[in-house]
Each structure stands twice: as C-alpha cells, then as structure tokens.
Design a protein around this motif. Structure first.
Motif, short mmCIF file in Angstrom:
data_model
loop_
_atom_site.label_atom_id
_atom_site.label_comp_id
_atom_site.label_asym_id
_atom_site.label_seq_id
_atom_site.Cartn_x
_atom_site.Cartn_y
_atom_site.Cartn_z
N LYS A 92 0.84 -1.20 0.00
CA LYS A 92 0.00 0.00 0.00
C LYS A 92 0.87 1.25 0.00
CE LYS A 92 -3.87 2.37 2.06
NZ LYS A 92 -4.95 2.36 3.06
N ASP A 93 1.92 1.25 0.81
CA ASP A 93 2.82 2.41 0.82
C ASP A 93 3.41 2.65 -0.57
OD1 ASP A 93 2.41 2.74 3.53
OD2 ASP A 93 4.31 1.85 4.13
N ALA A 94 3.84 1.57 -1.23
CA ALA A 94 4.43 1.70 -2.56
C ALA A 94 3.39 2.17 -3.57
CB ALA A 94 5.05 0.37 -2.99
N ALA A 95 2.20 1.58 -3.55
CA ALA A 95 1.15 1.96 -4.49
C ALA A 95 0.73 3.41 -4.30
CB ALA A 95 -0.05 1.03 -4.35
N MET A 96 0.59 3.83 -3.04
CA MET A 96 0.22 5.22 -2.78
C MET A 96 1.31 6.17 -3.27
SD MET A 96 -2.84 5.23 -1.55
CE MET A 96 -3.03 6.86 -0.83
N ALA A 97 2.56 5.80 -3.10
CA ALA A 97 3.67 6.64 -3.57
C ALA A 97 3.68 6.73 -5.10
CB ALA A 97 5.00 6.09 -3.06
N ILE A 98 3.42 5.61 -5.78
CA ILE A 98 3.37 5.62 -7.25
C ILE A 98 2.21 6.49 -7.72
CG2 ILE A 98 2.87 4.19 -9.28
CD1 ILE A 98 5.70 3.88 -8.30
N MET A 99 1.05 6.35 -7.08
CA MET A 99 -0.10 7.17 -7.48
C MET A 99 0.18 8.65 -7.22
SD MET A 99 -3.50 4.89 -6.63
CE MET A 99 -3.23 4.78 -4.87
N ARG A 100 0.77 8.96 -6.09
CA ARG A 100 1.11 10.35 -5.79
C ARG A 100 2.06 10.91 -6.84
NH1 ARG A 100 3.35 12.38 0.08
NH2 ARG A 100 2.35 14.41 -0.03
N TYR A 101 3.06 10.13 -7.21
CA TYR A 101 4.01 10.55 -8.24
C TYR A 101 3.30 10.75 -9.58
CZ TYR A 101 8.09 10.48 -11.31
OH TYR A 101 9.03 10.79 -12.25
N ALA A 102 2.46 9.79 -9.95
CA ALA A 102 1.75 9.87 -11.24
C ALA A 102 0.83 11.09 -11.30
CB ALA A 102 0.95 8.60 -11.47
N PHE A 103 0.08 11.32 -10.24
CA PHE A 103 -0.91 12.38 -10.27
C PHE A 103 -0.36 13.75 -9.88
CE2 PHE A 103 -3.89 8.67 -9.39
CZ PHE A 103 -4.26 8.55 -10.72
N ASP A 104 0.52 13.81 -8.89
CA ASP A 104 0.99 15.11 -8.41
C ASP A 104 2.27 15.59 -9.07
OD1 ASP A 104 -1.19 15.05 -6.73
OD2 ASP A 104 -0.06 14.55 -4.94
N GLU A 105 3.11 14.68 -9.55
CA GLU A 105 4.36 15.09 -10.20
C GLU A 105 4.27 15.05 -11.72
OE1 GLU A 105 7.00 16.41 -8.61
OE2 GLU A 105 5.85 16.20 -6.76
N LEU A 106 3.71 13.95 -12.24
CA LEU A 106 3.61 13.80 -13.69
C LEU A 106 2.34 14.44 -14.26
CD1 LEU A 106 4.83 10.10 -14.12
CD2 LEU A 106 6.17 12.22 -14.22
N ASP A 107 1.42 14.81 -13.38
CA ASP A 107 0.16 15.45 -13.76
C ASP A 107 -0.71 14.56 -14.64
OD1 ASP A 107 -1.65 17.56 -13.50
OD2 ASP A 107 -0.99 18.49 -15.38
N LEU A 108 -0.65 13.23 -14.41
CA LEU A 108 -1.54 12.34 -15.12
C LEU A 108 -2.94 12.48 -14.53
CD1 LEU A 108 0.70 9.13 -15.40
CD2 LEU A 108 0.44 11.01 -17.04
#
Length: 171
Positions: A92-108
C-alpha cells in the motif's frame, strides 16, 4: 546489479506469475543481468521502479508503462516478489507513492490496471485499500494452471485518488 539474482528469481517463479497479468517466459540469469545493465531509466513513456524496504531490501517492483502523455494516463503495475512481505502495508505504501508521483508530479489524470480475476487479494487491495474502481470484465481472458480466468479492468482518476488519499498522507 546486486538485486539482479532476486529479480531473476521472481521472473522465474511460476506461482508469482500465475497471479500476474501478462505473458511470461522464463529467462536466464544472463538475460536478467542484461536487462538491468541496459535499463537507463530515460524512456519517455515508461517508468520501472524497484520497491525497497530499509530492513528487508528489495521487495518488489512497480511500473507506469506505457505513459500516454497526450491523454495524460498510464498503465500501472505493482508486484511484491516475496510472499512474506505481503499483508504488512508495504504494498500500500508503494502503491500510494506511485499514485502520488503519477498524479501530483507527472500530472496524469488516470491510471489503469488489469487483474487476473482469480487474484482476489489484488482485487480487494486495489478496490478497498486504494480506491480503484472496477470498470469491466473480459470473460475467460487468461489461461493459468489449466483453467480460464477473467481479466478485471480497473482504474482510478486523479480526483478519486485525491479524495481518498488525504487521510493516508496525514497519518
């Protein structure tokens, strides 16, 4: 390069691959080493990451590929290789970090994934723990262990992620 033997072991684990999406042939230690050696992380349409824990070291992998920059979406995948690491919140920690990166950094604006229908743990994890929505089922898509299994298509939007993740990041 130190993690290559473990990546090779996971790549050739039939129990692990029976629950994952995709077609996979076993490959040699040399092939695993070549993949690691040649992966430079500079592809503009894919991101492959290792998941590490301070105490346990390498525990899995996560990816966003392909990334569709025009429409701002990506296909997401995650795998914890060692069964002893599952059920401890590390995924869950890893998935949340990937989603945060995808949505907040990459703006997907959305992520998609596919899950083998018989993989109830992954379905429950994505829907209940992460807030993904099941968007469709393709009957009898996968062939594993002499049986047909459905392909479950799931997705999450940036808005749904943000709605469900605020309490997670405050903890």
């Amino acid at each position: 390069m130190a993690d290559t033997p473990l990546l090779h072991q996971w790549a050739n684990d039939p129990e692990l691959w029976a629950s994952l999406v995709g077609w996979h042939f076993p490959y040699s230690a040399g092939s695993a080493e070549n993949w690691v050696r040649n992966y430079d992380g500079r592809s503009i349409d894919s991101i492959s990451l290792c998941i590490e824990d301070e105490e346990l070291g390498l525990i899995g992998t996560a990816s966003l590929k392909p990334i569709n920059w025009k429409d701002r979406n990506a296909f997401y995948g995650i795998m914890l290789g060692d069964p002893n690491t599952r059920g401890r919140g590390l995924g869950k920690d890893a998935a949340m970090a990937i989603m945060r990166y995808a949505f907040d950094e990459l703006d997907l604006v959305r992520l998609d994934t596919e899950i083998v229908g018989s993989n109830k743990v992954s379905l429950e994890f994505h829907v209940q723990a992460l807030g993904w929505k099941i968007e469709g089922v393709k009957k009898d898509w996968f062939y594993r262990d002499g049986k047909r299994h459905d392909k479950v298509i799931a997705g999450i939007t940036a808005d749904d992620y943000r709605l469900g993740s605020s309490s997670y990041w405050k903890a």
